[in-house]
Design an enzyme around this catalytic site. Structure first.
Site, PDB file in Angstrom:
ATOM      1  N   GLU A   1       0.727  -1.153  -0.176  1.00  0.00           N
ATOM      2  CA  GLU A   1       0.158   0.001   0.039  1.00  0.00           C
ATOM      3  C   GLU A   1       0.914   1.317   0.302  1.00  0.00           C
ATOM      4  O   GLU A   1       0.724   2.321  -0.628  1.00  0.00           O
ATOM      5  CB  GLU A   1      -0.867  -0.040   1.105  1.00  0.00           C
ATOM      6  CG  GLU A   1      -1.829  -1.207   1.074  1.00  0.00           C
ATOM      7  CD  GLU A   1      -2.964  -1.102   2.469  1.00  0.00           C
ATOM      8  OE1 GLU A   1      -4.009  -0.740   1.999  1.00  0.00           O
ATOM      9  OE2 GLU A   1      -2.622  -1.792   3.412  1.00  0.00           O
TER      10      GLU A   1
ATOM     11  N   GLU B   1      -3.277  -9.989   3.995  1.00  0.00           N
ATOM     12  CA  GLU B   1      -4.447  -9.572   4.817  1.00  0.00           C
ATOM     13  C   GLU B   1      -5.548 -10.671   4.464  1.00  0.00           C
ATOM     14  O   GLU B   1      -6.222 -10.964   5.480  1.00  0.00           O
ATOM     15  CB  GLU B   1      -5.162  -8.329   4.141  1.00  0.00           C
ATOM     16  CG  GLU B   1      -4.330  -6.915   4.665  1.00  0.00           C
ATOM     17  CD  GLU B   1      -3.344  -6.880   3.584  1.00  0.00           C
ATOM     18  OE1 GLU B   1      -2.681  -7.675   2.856  1.00  0.00           O
ATOM     19  OE2 GLU B   1      -2.653  -5.605   3.537  1.00  0.00           O
TER      20      GLU B   1
HETATM   21  C1  1HE Z   1       6.566  -8.618  12.013  1.00  0.00           C
HETATM   22  C2  1HE Z   1       6.128  -8.405  10.925  1.00  0.00           C
HETATM   23  C3  1HE Z   1       4.603  -7.879  10.676  1.00  0.00           C
HETATM   24  C4  1HE Z   1       7.842  -9.675  10.298  1.00  0.00           C
HETATM   25  N1  1HE Z   1       4.338  -7.604  11.978  1.00  0.00           N
HETATM   26  N2  1HE Z   1       6.408  -8.199  13.034  1.00  0.00           N
HETATM   27  N3  1HE Z   1       2.016  -8.411   6.772  1.00  0.00           N
HETATM   28  C5  1HE Z   1       2.278  -9.839   6.897  1.00  0.00           C
HETATM   29  O1  1HE Z   1       1.380 -10.710   7.010  1.00  0.00           O
HETATM   30  C6  1HE Z   1       3.728 -10.238   6.655  1.00  0.00           C
HETATM   31  C7  1HE Z   1       4.265 -10.956   7.705  1.00  0.00           C
HETATM   32  N4  1HE Z   1       5.624 -11.211   7.485  1.00  0.00           N
HETATM   33  C8  1HE Z   1       6.170 -12.032   6.754  1.00  0.00           C
HETATM   34  O2  1HE Z   1       5.600 -12.783   6.092  1.00  0.00           O
HETATM   35  C9  1HE Z   1       7.716 -12.495   6.727  1.00  0.00           C
HETATM   36  O3  1HE Z   1       8.096 -11.913   8.261  1.00  0.00           O
HETATM   37  C10 1HE Z   1       8.661 -11.777   5.803  1.00  0.00           C
HETATM   38  C11 1HE Z   1       8.283 -12.426   4.400  1.00  0.00           C
HETATM   39  C12 1HE Z   1       8.027 -10.270   5.466  1.00  0.00           C
HETATM   40  C13 1HE Z   1       9.961 -11.903   5.901  1.00  0.00           C
HETATM   41  O4  1HE Z   1      10.363 -13.103   6.627  1.00  0.00           O
HETATM   42  P1  1HE Z   1      11.689 -13.350   7.164  1.00  0.00           P
HETATM   43  O5  1HE Z   1      11.995 -14.826   7.367  1.00  0.00           O
HETATM   44  O6  1HE Z   1      12.714 -12.661   6.775  1.00  0.00           O
HETATM   45  O7  1HE Z   1      11.602 -12.793   8.658  1.00  0.00           O
HETATM   46  P2  1HE Z   1      10.541 -13.385   9.898  1.00  0.00           P
HETATM   47  O8  1HE Z   1      11.443 -14.500  10.729  1.00  0.00           O
HETATM   48  O9  1HE Z   1       9.395 -13.866   9.642  1.00  0.00           O
HETATM   49  O10 1HE Z   1      10.343 -11.877  10.725  1.00  0.00           O
HETATM   50  C14 1HE Z   1      11.389 -11.468  11.505  1.00  0.00           C
HETATM   51  C15 1HE Z   1      11.119 -10.589  12.691  1.00  0.00           C
HETATM   52  O11 1HE Z   1       9.971  -9.756  12.127  1.00  0.00           O
HETATM   53  C16 1HE Z   1       9.891 -11.415  13.379  1.00  0.00           C
HETATM   54  O12 1HE Z   1       9.820 -10.934  14.906  1.00  0.00           O
HETATM   55  P3  1HE Z   1      11.185 -11.715  15.901  1.00  0.00           P
HETATM   56  O13 1HE Z   1      10.746 -11.041  17.306  1.00  0.00           O
HETATM   57  O14 1HE Z   1      10.485 -13.365  16.012  1.00  0.00           O
HETATM   58  O15 1HE Z   1      12.173 -11.675  15.367  1.00  0.00           O
HETATM   59  C17 1HE Z   1       8.661 -11.325  12.904  1.00  0.00           C
HETATM   60  O16 1HE Z   1       7.585 -11.569  13.778  1.00  0.00           O
HETATM   61  C18 1HE Z   1       8.651  -9.990  12.749  1.00  0.00           C
HETATM   62  N5  1HE Z   1       7.711  -9.257  11.616  1.00  0.00           N
HETATM   63  N6  1HE Z   1       6.661  -9.008   9.841  1.00  0.00           N
HETATM   64  C19 1HE Z   1       4.936  -7.524  13.285  1.00  0.00           C
HETATM   65  N7  1HE Z   1       3.930  -7.563   9.544  1.00  0.00           N
HETATM   66  C20 1HE Z   1      -3.034  -0.533   6.905  1.00  0.00           C
HETATM   67  S1  1HE Z   1      -3.709  -2.188   6.934  1.00  0.00           S
HETATM   68  C21 1HE Z   1      -2.249  -3.081   6.195  1.00  0.00           C
HETATM   69  C22 1HE Z   1      -2.617  -4.504   6.740  1.00  0.00           C
HETATM   70  C23 1HE Z   1      -1.271  -5.371   6.626  1.00  0.00           C
HETATM   71  O17 1HE Z   1      -0.202  -4.942   6.128  1.00  0.00           O
HETATM   72  S2  1HE Z   1      -1.549  -7.159   6.732  1.00  0.00           S
HETATM   73  C24 1HE Z   1      -0.274  -7.744   6.415  1.00  0.00           C
HETATM   74  C25 1HE Z   1       0.996  -7.860   7.385  1.00  0.00           C
END
Ligand code: 1HE
Length: 257
Positions: A111, A131
């Protein structure tokens, strides 16, 4: 907000704004999205174009999901409107914005990228709207902006099925206007932003503010608005100087690429 989570670097006429929360894949918590807004709102007047990129392996993982869990419907509505206001400063702020994309460009990250005027992706880039699988909906203007890039059918498919587009397919679908080798998106985005910064300010203003409105108008109104904008742009002294420079052989010709 941790001030270290976003950086502003002014390089002559170009501002480079970098999401810098790589440990959380540049996930956008409230503080960070408000900081994005503030930076665009307060860009110095010397800035003529901006580049937006993300530190680490990913451009942006979207909304910080850890902040989602406690919100009721009213707070959810206000939160979405807060995102709209912030991204409005990106799209309709002072200067054109070039996004330098790599890695994940997902959810709210997509977005945010969609609010920029030019998107340059490197070959590591992938696009998704998780989402759908998280049981939520886009809330940062995605349902307005993303169909204008790729069409309603592709966005519907992405959200219904969790489809992920790689960099090549993403470029073909319309997410990005440029596709470059891995690691080169920032360099290309800077090159483009410096080129954009050389335009007459009124031309950039017309492209940011008149073109999207004209594109949404019925043809008859669009032609009329276009004529008004064209008349305003060509009457500026800078336009006259630039046209004279070409006629006197002092300006570049259009070259075959
Ligand atoms: C996060 C987030 C997040 C990572 N919020 N903490 N977005 C998503 O659903 C995407 C979610 N994220 C992923 O699918 C993956 O993290 C990635 C593909 C982006 C990257 O993968 P990777 O293997 O490099 O990293 P990871 O091990 O998944 O994440 C590293 C850390 O970042 C981990 O935290 P940690 O404390 O365990 O190290 C994750 O929890 C954290 N992290 N993404 C919170 N999104 C205005 S409305 C918009 C609505 C949306 O955007 S919904 C989609 C949200």
């Amino acid at each position: 907000m941790n001030p270290k989570d976003i950086h502003l670097d002014i390089r002559g006429p170009v501002a480079v704004i970098r999401l810098a929360r790589p440990a959380k894949r540049n996930a956008l918590n409230d503080a960070l999205i408000l900081a994005v807004r503030e930076i665009f709102e307060k860009l110095p007047e010397t800035v003529r174009a901006a580049v937006l990129d993300g530190e680490g392996d990913h451009f942006c993982a979207g909304l910080d999901l850890s902040e989602l869990k406690d919100r009721d419907a009213g707070a959810g509505m206000r939160h979405s409107r807060m995102w709209h206001a912030a991204l409005e400063y990106v799209q309709s702020g002072p200067v054109p914005v070039v996004a330098a994309l790599h890695g994940a460009v997902v959810g709210g990250g997509l977005e945010l990228a969609s609010a920029c005027h030019i998107r340059v992706a490197d070959e590591s880039t992938f696009y998704a709207l998780p989402e759908g699988s998280r049981g939520i909906f886009v809330g940062g203007g995605g349902s307005v902006r993303i169909p204008r890039l790729i069409g309603v059918a592709r966005m519907t498919d992405m959200m219904l099925t969790g489809r992920v587009y790689n960099a090549q397919d993403g470029e073909r679908a319309g997410f990005a206007q440029y596709l470059v080798p891995q690691g080169q998106a920032l360099e290309k985005a800077l090159e483009l932003a410096h080129r954009v910064a050389e335009n007459a300010p009124l031309t950039n203003y017309a492209l940011m503010h008149a073109l999207p409105r004209i594109a949404e108008q019925p043809a008859d109104q669009g032609f009329f608005t276009e004529a008004l904008m064209a008349a305003v742009a060509q009457s500026a002294p800078e336009a006259k100087d630039r046209v004279r420079a070409f006629l006197e052989g002092r300006a570049d010709k259009v070259k075959k690429s």
